[in-house]
Design an enzyme around this catalytic site. Structure first.
Site: not given
Ligand code: DGP
Length: 115
Positions: A32-34, A88, A97, A101, A103
């Site tokens: 799950r996205d944070i 992205n 990041v 990945h 979404h």
């Molecule tokens: P993007 O903007 O497409 O690079 O998406 C990166 C996503 O990663 C963003 O929606 C927030 C998520 N994210 C960043 N750090 C962490 C983390 O430490 N844990 C989790 N679960 N998600 C994270």
């Protein structure tokens, strides 16, 4: 423009930082996205280190398919009747990041075109 940060997703793969993992197989991990932007917001990542979508090669064809299949399985698992998939690529498109990945977002209506 978003700043590309450290590859925090490798730390999740290696279990160094916690994440709510919802799916894993021999090729992918999903959690799950944070900072969710929809009621369901899950990230599917390859276990292989790939910095961004533009770096994929012929040898990644199966892996890319595996990521899509994982997304479809996760959508079913989450009970989503519709969902949006987003990648992205690079900072100009919102990538923050530096690890490929996908979404998987659902649980609400989406508008088009995205911002
Ligand atoms: P993007 O903007 O497409 O690079 O998406 C990166 C996503 O990663 C963003 O929606 C927030 C998520 N994210 C960043 N750090 C962490 C983390 O430490 N844990 C989790 N679960 N998600 C994270």
């Amino acid at each position: 423009m978003a700043m590309m940060e450290k590859n925090i997703f490798l730390d999740i793969v290696e279990g160094k930082i916690p994440a709510e993992i919802v799916y894993q197989d021999d090729h992918c991990l999903a959690f799950r996205d944070i900072s969710p932007k929809a009621p369901t917001h899950i990230l599917v990542i390859p276990l292989k280190e790939i910095r961004t979508h533009a770096d994929v090669t012929e040898e990644d064809c199966e892996l890319l398919g595996r990521m899509q299949l994982a997304a479809a399985k996760i959508a079913k698992q989450e009970g989503l009747d519709g969902y949006r998939l987003i990648i992205n690529c690079e900072e100009s498109a919102g990538q923050t990041v530096p690890h490929l990945h996908l979404h998987v977002m659902g649980g609400r209506d989406f508008t088009w075109p995205p911002g």
